[in-house]
Design an enzyme around this catalytic site. Structure first.
Site, PDB file in Angstrom:
ATOM      1  CB  ALA A  11      32.070 -34.687  -2.069  1.00  0.00           C
ATOM      2  CB  SER A  12      32.516 -35.638   3.626  1.00  0.00           C
ATOM      3  OG  SER A  12      33.370 -36.432   2.782  1.00  0.00           O
ATOM      4  CG  ASP A  14      34.742 -26.736   6.538  1.00  0.00           C
ATOM      5  OD1 ASP A  14      33.885 -27.143   7.103  1.00  0.00           O
ATOM      6  OD2 ASP A  14      35.560 -25.685   6.970  1.00  0.00           O
ATOM      7  CG  LEU A  15      36.798 -25.417  -0.772  1.00  0.00           C
ATOM      8  CD1 LEU A  15      36.681 -24.212   0.123  1.00  0.00           C
ATOM      9  CD2 LEU A  15      37.554 -26.230  -1.692  1.00  0.00           C
ATOM     10  NE  ARG A  44      39.427 -41.126   3.906  1.00  0.00           N
ATOM     11  CZ  ARG A  44      40.192 -40.999   4.498  1.00  0.00           C
ATOM     12  NH1 ARG A  44      41.490 -41.975   4.917  1.00  0.00           N
ATOM     13  NH2 ARG A  44      40.337 -40.096   4.702  1.00  0.00           N
ATOM     14  CE  LYS A 147      45.383 -20.498  -0.946  1.00  0.00           C
ATOM     15  NZ  LYS A 147      44.548 -21.628   0.264  1.00  0.00           N
ATOM     16  CE  LYS A 181      38.008 -12.268  -1.743  1.00  0.00           C
ATOM     17  NZ  LYS A 181      37.123 -13.244  -1.091  1.00  0.00           N
ATOM     18  CG  HIS A 239      44.522 -15.870  -1.513  1.00  0.00           C
ATOM     19  ND1 HIS A 239      44.157 -16.363  -2.563  1.00  0.00           N
ATOM     20  CD2 HIS A 239      43.650 -16.009  -0.239  1.00  0.00           C
ATOM     21  CE1 HIS A 239      42.919 -17.463  -1.979  1.00  0.00           C
ATOM     22  NE2 HIS A 239      42.942 -17.870  -1.057  1.00  0.00           N
ATOM     23  CE  LYS A 340      36.699 -12.412   5.221  1.00  0.00           C
ATOM     24  NZ  LYS A 340      37.714 -13.283   5.210  1.00  0.00           N
TER      25      LYS A 340
HETATM   26  C1  BG6 Z   1      41.221 -19.516   1.798  1.00  0.00           C
HETATM   27  C2  BG6 Z   1      41.870 -19.927   3.623  1.00  0.00           C
HETATM   28  O1  BG6 Z   1      41.932 -19.398   0.634  1.00  0.00           O
HETATM   29  O2  BG6 Z   1      40.795 -17.835   1.898  1.00  0.00           O
HETATM   30  C3  BG6 Z   1      41.917 -18.941   4.100  1.00  0.00           C
HETATM   31  O3  BG6 Z   1      43.054 -21.090   3.157  1.00  0.00           O
HETATM   32  C4  BG6 Z   1      41.339 -18.355   4.487  1.00  0.00           C
HETATM   33  O4  BG6 Z   1      42.262 -19.965   5.667  1.00  0.00           O
HETATM   34  C5  BG6 Z   1      40.515 -17.430   3.042  1.00  0.00           C
HETATM   35  O5  BG6 Z   1      40.202 -17.837   5.586  1.00  0.00           O
HETATM   36  C6  BG6 Z   1      39.990 -15.887   3.119  1.00  0.00           C
HETATM   37  O6  BG6 Z   1      39.270 -15.992   1.482  1.00  0.00           O
HETATM   38  P1  BG6 Z   1      38.053 -14.390   2.099  1.00  0.00           P
HETATM   39  O7  BG6 Z   1      37.857 -14.769   0.795  1.00  0.00           O
HETATM   40  O8  BG6 Z   1      37.274 -15.716   3.090  1.00  0.00           O
HETATM   41  O9  BG6 Z   1      38.871 -13.371   2.488  1.00  0.00           O
END
Ligand code: BG6
Length: 498
Positions: A11-12, A14-15, A44, A147, A181, A239, A340
């Protein structure tokens, strides 16, 4: 209605702050979190409930789009948050976890529970076993696991065994946020809600297919995880192969969790097993090196300075079935690329005969369909048209659909969609145990090959470029080249127009 508690391990991390809390806030805003609910963070780091609420509030200010921020709503949302500081690896803490859940629900046998594992993967096997001992796995309890599910085939099988000993399959939700998505789901609508493409969607009309998911960021703060994972485990095994499945699968007769996932598994099981030649010629791995003001991968925090972890991978796959035999699928992913973009490019076969004379003798002869998942989401068909005026010069132009035409870009909140599906008990967009194993079965030999051949090439590429030139060479074998949007891009923050 009884009380619902979602318990987030990690919970603390990044995700949680970047994705999970903004997703939960958006569900709250859209009134998708009905009845009485609580979200309990577990980790923790020590926080009181009040401190955790304040922390998440600040993170929401950073990670929720400004136009979606409503101070009062954010404040109300954070009042549903609680925190328990325990080490999730140690069994003793789960007695306290159970007590806190009982207090929150006022029930002796609470089971309207959703566990979310946003921890390092090393804890994925331990947490369910502790949950079982604390009797927190019963009835309606569900678990979402991030994952990569497993580190290789063997560990994925072992994890599946552990999960099956604690939960029924319908309680297990292996998340792959790409499937959440909107634009990935639209691939199915594009293919199966239209009659005109499907007759062409096979080896008779398609020459080759590209699947690209590249990013212009590095590994951010995730050096510790990434250096043990690499691009194959982080992006490809889950992915990218999901996108291949959506592109290549057969239409199910009816659309539901079983039929859809059956078709996905069939694609994975039809992937042509890789050979020694493939390892050497059809898989290119790379690692970004310092360039301009960008660090090289080996200079990143928590990365081994001699690391041979790949931050880029391109490979050629085949699908051995009637529809796809002989059609190469070129897939690639990379960090620190010029932009991106996630897209699928379908290259149709060339016209059998060329009757127009074009300037330079170079008429475009093959149609190309670009399904762009992000950014500027849309679909483009490249077709040849006559240039107005004298002569018969033909030029390729685009017919396009942009999501903007539907009244806005899809919110892109894949996590909100998937958490909501899990709460509703719909596993369609989650990975089934057999799919995860089938995918690993295909990719595992690559990991073995790299392990057995530590000197197998790992090419450097300067951060901000399109990866090693060797990946172009791989395409040239087919007389093809990668479709790099924004070829001449100079500003890497800029999104490329289709
Ligand atoms: C995550 C990966 O699952 O997907 C990251 O662990 C990656 O490394 C990310 O940056 C990309 O996801 P998105 O939705 O930003 O394209």
């Amino acid at each position: 209605m009884d009380k619902f508690v979602m318990i987030i391990f990690g919970a603390s991390g990044d995700l949680t702050k970047r994705k999970l809390m903004p997703a939960l806030y958006s569900l709250y805003r859209d009134k998708r979190l009905k009845g009485e609910f609580s979200v309990m963070g577990v980790g923790r780091t020590v926080y009181s409930d009040t401190d955790y609420r304040a922390y998440i509030y600040t993170e929401l200010e950073q990670f929720v789009k400004p136009e979606e921020q409503d101070k009062e709503l954010m404040d109300n949302f954070t009042q549903h948050l609680y925190y328990l500081a325990i080490d999730p690896a140690i069994e003793a803490g789960y007695v306290r976890l159970r007590q806190r859940i009982e207090e929150l629900t006022g029930e002796k046998e609470p089971d309207n529970l959703l566990f979310y594992l946003a921890t390092p993967p090393s804890l994925y096997g331990v947490i369910p076993l502790h949950l079982k001992k604390a009797h927190l796995n019963r009835g309606r309890a569900r678990i979402i696991v991030e994952k990569p599910f497993g580190y290789d085939l063997q560990s994925a099988e072992e994890l599946n065994r552990i999960y099956a000993s604690v939960f029924d399959e319908h309680q297990i939700y292996r998340i792959d946020h790409f499937l959440g998505k909107e634009t990935a789901q639209n691939l199915l609508a594009f293919r199966f809600a239209n009659g005109i493409f499907e007759p062409l969607w096979n080896r008779n009309y398609i020459d080759y297919i590209e699947v690209t998911a590249v990013e212009n960021l590095g590994i951010e703060q995730r050096g510790g995880f990434y250096d043990t994972a690499g691009a194959l485990r982080d992006m490809v095994q889950n992915h990218l192969i999901q996108l291949v499945a959506l592109t290549a699968m057969e239409p199910p007769a009816v659309f539901n969790a079983d039929t859809f996932r059956n078709e996905v598994v069939k694609v994975y099981e039809s992937l042509t097993p890789l050979t020694e030649e493939d390892f050497e010629e059809h898989i290119v791995r790379g690692q970004y090196t310092a360039s301009g003001n960008k660090k090289g991968y080996r200079e990143e925090k928590n990365v081994n300075p001699d690391s041979r972890t790949e931050t880029y991978i391109a490979m050629k796959l085949g699908i051995s079935n009637w529809r796809w035999s002989g059609v190469p699928f070129y897939i690639r992913t990379g960090k620190q690329m010029p932009t991106k973009v996630t897209e699928i490019v379908v290259h149709f076969r060339e016209t059998p005969h060329q009757m127009f004379h074009c300037a330079g003798g170079n008429c475009p002869r093959a149609n190309k369909l670009i399904l762009r998942l992000q950014p500027n989401e849309g679909i483009v068909l490249k077709i040849g048209m006559k240039v107005p005026g004298a002569g018969f010069e033909v030029k390729q132009v685009t017919m396009d659909f942009s999501y903007n035409q539907l009244g806005g870009v899809p919110s892109g909140d894949a996590y909100a969609r998937l958490i909501d599906d899990c709460i509703q008990g719909d596993p369609t967009l989650f990975t089934r145990s057999d799919a995860v194993e089938a995918s690993w079965r295909f990719f595992d030999p690559i990991l073995h090959y790299w392990k057995e051949h530590p000197d197998a090439p790992l090419y450097g590429y300067p951060a901000g470029t399109w990866g090693p030139l060797e990946s172009e060479a791989m395409m040239h074998e087919h007389g093809a080249e990668w479709t790099n949007p924004c070829k001449n891009l100079t500003n890497t923050d800029q999104y490329c127009e289709l």
